[in-house]
Design a protein around this motif. Structure first.
Motif, mmCIF file in Angstrom:
data_model
loop_
_atom_site.group_PDB
_atom_site.id
_atom_site.type_symbol
_atom_site.label_atom_id
_atom_site.label_comp_id
_atom_site.label_asym_id
_atom_site.label_seq_id
_atom_site.Cartn_x
_atom_site.Cartn_y
_atom_site.Cartn_z
ATOM 1 N N TRP A 1 -31.103 -0.831 18.815
ATOM 2 C CA TRP A 1 -30.144 -1.756 19.433
ATOM 3 C C TRP A 1 -29.064 -1.067 20.272
ATOM 4 C CZ3 TRP A 1 -30.238 -2.784 13.719
ATOM 5 C CH2 TRP A 1 -31.370 -3.547 13.378
ATOM 6 N N GLY A 2 -28.917 0.251 20.127
ATOM 7 C CA GLY A 2 -27.978 0.992 20.951
ATOM 8 C C GLY A 2 -26.523 0.800 20.606
ATOM 9 N N ARG A 3 -26.222 0.193 19.438
ATOM 10 C CA ARG A 3 -24.841 -0.031 19.045
ATOM 11 C C ARG A 3 -24.781 -0.361 17.549
ATOM 12 N NH1 ARG A 3 -22.270 -2.836 22.616
ATOM 13 N NH2 ARG A 3 -20.693 -3.704 21.216
ATOM 14 N N VAL A 4 -23.588 -0.238 16.991
ATOM 15 C CA VAL A 4 -23.310 -0.654 15.613
ATOM 16 C C VAL A 4 -22.017 -1.463 15.655
ATOM 17 C CG1 VAL A 4 -22.788 0.060 13.253
ATOM 18 C CG2 VAL A 4 -24.438 1.374 14.600
ATOM 19 N N ASP A 5 -22.136 -2.764 15.517
ATOM 20 C CA ASP A 5 -20.963 -3.632 15.594
ATOM 21 C C ASP A 5 -20.272 -3.832 14.262
ATOM 22 O OD1 ASP A 5 -20.951 -4.563 18.452
ATOM 23 O OD2 ASP A 5 -22.991 -5.134 17.890
ATOM 24 N N VAL A 6 -21.047 -3.817 13.173
ATOM 25 C CA VAL A 6 -20.507 -4.101 11.848
ATOM 26 C C VAL A 6 -21.134 -3.145 10.840
ATOM 27 C CG1 VAL A 6 -20.279 -5.823 10.010
ATOM 28 C CG2 VAL A 6 -20.209 -6.543 12.406
ATOM 29 N N LEU A 7 -20.297 -2.600 9.965
ATOM 30 C CA LEU A 7 -20.764 -1.819 8.816
ATOM 31 C C LEU A 7 -20.250 -2.505 7.563
ATOM 32 C CD1 LEU A 7 -21.858 0.735 7.319
ATOM 33 C CD2 LEU A 7 -19.591 1.764 7.720
ATOM 34 N N VAL A 8 -21.156 -2.839 6.645
ATOM 35 C CA VAL A 8 -20.780 -3.395 5.344
ATOM 36 C C VAL A 8 -21.143 -2.377 4.279
ATOM 37 C CG1 VAL A 8 -21.114 -5.257 3.681
ATOM 38 C CG2 VAL A 8 -21.163 -5.758 6.132
ATOM 39 N N ASN A 9 -20.153 -1.979 3.494
ATOM 40 C CA ASN A 9 -20.368 -1.027 2.405
ATOM 41 C C ASN A 9 -20.318 -1.767 1.077
ATOM 42 O OD1 ASN A 9 -20.438 1.521 3.931
ATOM 43 N ND2 ASN A 9 -18.326 1.014 4.442
ATOM 44 N N SER A 10 -21.465 -1.820 0.398
ATOM 45 C CA SER A 10 -21.568 -2.506 -0.888
ATOM 46 C C SER A 10 -22.161 -1.539 -1.898
ATOM 47 C CB SER A 10 -22.450 -3.753 -0.749
ATOM 48 O OG SER A 10 -22.588 -4.419 -1.976
ATOM 49 N N ALA A 11 -21.352 -1.118 -2.860
ATOM 50 C CA ALA A 11 -21.775 -0.085 -3.809
ATOM 51 C C ALA A 11 -22.535 -0.680 -4.979
ATOM 52 C CB ALA A 11 -20.558 0.673 -4.338
ATOM 53 N N GLY A 12 -23.154 0.199 -5.744
ATOM 54 C CA GLY A 12 -23.729 -0.183 -7.024
ATOM 55 C C GLY A 12 -22.674 -0.101 -8.113
ATOM 56 N N HIS A 13 -23.080 0.325 -9.293
ATOM 57 C CA HIS A 13 -22.174 0.391 -10.434
ATOM 58 C C HIS A 13 -22.027 1.838 -10.884
ATOM 59 C CE1 HIS A 13 -21.959 -3.947 -10.831
ATOM 60 N NE2 HIS A 13 -23.267 -3.980 -10.645
ATOM 61 N N GLY A 14 -20.778 2.248 -11.126
ATOM 62 C CA GLY A 14 -20.493 3.599 -11.588
ATOM 63 C C GLY A 14 -20.279 3.658 -13.091
ATOM 64 N N PRO A 15 -19.855 4.807 -13.574
ATOM 65 C CA PRO A 15 -19.703 5.003 -15.020
ATOM 66 C C PRO A 15 -18.613 4.127 -15.616
ATOM 67 C CG PRO A 15 -19.752 7.105 -13.846
ATOM 68 C CD PRO A 15 -19.609 6.043 -12.814
ATOM 69 N N ARG A 16 -18.830 3.746 -16.881
ATOM 70 C CA ARG A 16 -17.842 2.997 -17.648
ATOM 71 C C ARG A 16 -17.692 3.667 -19.011
ATOM 72 N NH1 ARG A 16 -19.740 -3.163 -17.602
ATOM 73 N NH2 ARG A 16 -17.919 -3.309 -18.972
ATOM 74 N N GLY A 17 -16.613 3.312 -19.701
ATOM 75 C CA GLY A 17 -16.404 3.837 -21.038
ATOM 76 C C GLY A 17 -14.941 3.799 -21.409
ATOM 77 N N ALA A 18 -14.629 4.200 -22.636
ATOM 78 C CA ALA A 18 -13.239 4.305 -23.051
ATOM 79 C C ALA A 18 -12.542 5.339 -22.176
ATOM 80 C CB ALA A 18 -13.153 4.708 -24.515
#
Length: 219
Positions: free
Chosen positions: A58-75
């Motif tokens: 397409w020769g261009r980038v008009d929009v970038l959407v950054n949607s992450a997964g899930h990172g570490p959790r814990g106490a």
């Protein structure tokens, strides 16, 4: 939420390229008339392949959407140094890396929009999501600095802050936390992404938009 955002942008007339680790992005990208790359947003090479694919088509980038997964959790104090660093990879550097790649393109073409899926708990942190809350508070600071730096180039960056969304299994206890007494929908998040990508949001940058049914209390 990322897939819903891709569908919404395609409905709005955007040609869509998708990066995902599962392979589902390739299938969805093709179904939407675009393309997909199977890889990681923690890999510069994979991100470059996505950007190169968009530019070749397409020769261009008009929009970038950054949607992450899930990172570490814990106490809180049980989280290891390695997991804190992994949280930064998942929730913060996932934005920084592709932003480095698309910013020169957007500068050359006269503008663009970058939209980051963050969390409602970025400003009211919860022990349920410690690495997410900490990294995304940093993302809010990065977003403001970026917006200040590139606004004159007509490049906008904003964060969407979802609360409890139906991309996760619902529980009555969590729904009861929300003044609207329900989970939000992926379509509602996608609608906000679509708005922020549109010309109607042309004067909005550096912002954090809560989409949480009134869950958070900040004014």
């Amino acid at each position: 939420m990322g897939a819903a955002a891709a569908r919404k942008l395609a409905e709005d007339g955007f040609a869509v390229g998708i990066l995902s680790s599962s392979g589902k992005g390739e299938a969805l990208g093709a179904a939407l008339g675009g393309f997909g790359v199977t890889g990681s947003n923690q890999s510069v090479a994979d991100l470059q392949a996505l950007v190169d694919g968009a530019m070749a088509r397409w020769g261009r980038v008009d929009v970038l959407v950054n949607s992450a997964g899930h990172g570490p959790r814990g106490a809180l104090l049980d989280i290891t140094d390695e997991d804190w660093m992994r949280g930064q990879e998942v929730y913060f550097l996932n934005v920084v890396r592709p932003t480095r790649l698309v910013t020169p393109i957007m500068q050359a073409q006269g503008g663009g929009a970058i939209i980051n899926i963050s969390t409602a708990w970025a400003f009211e942190p919860s022990a349920m999501f410690p690495t997410s809350a900490v990294a995304r508070a940093g993302l809010a600071a990065f977003t403001k600095i970026y917006a200040d730096t590139y606004a004159a180039a007509n490049i906008r960056m904003n964060n969407v802050l979802p609360g409890w969304i139906d991309s996760l299994p619902g529980t009555e206890e969590r729904a009861a936390m929300v003044p609207m007494r329900r989970y939000g929908t992926m379509a509602e998040i996608a609608a906000v992404v679509g708005f922020l990508a549109s010309d109607g949001a042309g004067y909005i940058t550096g912002q954090n938009l809560r989409v949480d049914g009134g869950l958070t209390r900040s004014v």
